[in-house]
Design an enzyme around this catalytic site. Sequence first.
Site, PDB file in Angstrom:
ATOM      1  N   GLU A 167       0.786  -1.228   0.000  1.00  0.00           N
ATOM      2  CA  GLU A 167       0.000   0.000   0.000  1.00  0.00           C
ATOM      3  C   GLU A 167       0.827   1.293   0.000  1.00  0.00           C
ATOM      4  O   GLU A 167       0.772   2.079   0.952  1.00  0.00           O
ATOM      5  CB  GLU A 167      -0.977  -0.003   1.188  1.00  0.00           C
ATOM      6  N   GLU A 283      -5.882  -7.982  -0.659  1.00  0.00           N
ATOM      7  CA  GLU A 283      -6.611  -7.865   0.607  1.00  0.00           C
ATOM      8  C   GLU A 283      -8.063  -7.514   0.327  1.00  0.00           C
ATOM      9  O   GLU A 283      -8.351  -6.677  -0.531  1.00  0.00           O
ATOM     10  CB  GLU A 283      -6.015  -6.762   1.501  1.00  0.00           C
TER      11      GLU A 283
END
Length: 343
Positions: A167, A283
């Site tokens: 991320e 995710e």
Amino acid sequence: MNKKILSVLLGFALIFLMNGNCKADQSVSNVDKSSAFEYNKMIGHGINLGNALEAPVEGSWGVYIEDEYFKIIKERGFDSVRIPIRWSAHISEEYPYEIDKFFLDRVRHVVDVALRNDLVVIINCHHFEELYQDPDKYGPVLVEVWKQIAQAFKDYPDKLFFEIFNEPAQNLTPTKWNELYPKVLGEIRKTNPSRIVIIDVPNWSNYSYVRELKLVDDKNIIVSFHYYEPFNFTHQGAEWVSPTLPIGVKWEGKDWEVEQIRNHFKYVSEWAKKNNVPIFLGEFGAYSKADMESRVKWTKTVRRIAEEFGFSLAYWEFCAGFGLYDRWAKTWIEPLTTSALGK
């Protein structure tokens, strides 16, 4: 006359060999290009072992990875595990930012056990907080850390994948990320020339930023995004979100809600097709403070639509706040697990 015939025959033979070599080269190229897609299929339906090795110290967030977990995960039908790791908490302060041997051995042990249980394994760099704040200063640190990781695992089987950084966001802008990740990838390629490497989409791996990712010419990469939409549903009551989102938000699976997810995934898929790269939904999950009926509906819908588009996927996560497994009762939480896995 015989010399002329021989000359002609040799000429034909040479042309044949050249054509044969061209075809062979094209074949190899096609195999290389498609291999990332085949490896992405191997990820299949995975699960994240969150809140463990990406904590400042393993166990400090309540999860310590037990060897038995991998057997439990494999027997339930999962194909892969993604293991988030906070390397930055275990390196020296000065160049060459040496990884603590004890910690590296611990990671190596976890990877070994996962591989012995016939799981595809993804290891990443997670929660490198300094990199978010100052990518110019800490980008070179990430390169040096991956240099060591790549060396440590260079002889491991190809079922081990690397994910450069989880991320990228904040001051690690799309532009900075597009400058940094190729440097890391280049270092990895020195010792792992053909290993699968996963590249995250910028801005917290958000689907809407997929077009901001600039791909390098590498046949062995997979692109990853994360999905937690709508955020006020998936993260309601989450203690780390400020301000805390109110509890009680439901997800009912109405047609427009389902189509919203499909449109988001279509946006990613269209970009992926244009760039001929496979997609890993690294995710997705809904926090335990949401009602179970909504969590099951949302999880099942996200998983099904990801399958429609041919994405591999990994649920967040195994046994903590989003978890599918009750480690105290030693049972899978149903029907949530089935909604994430499809079986």
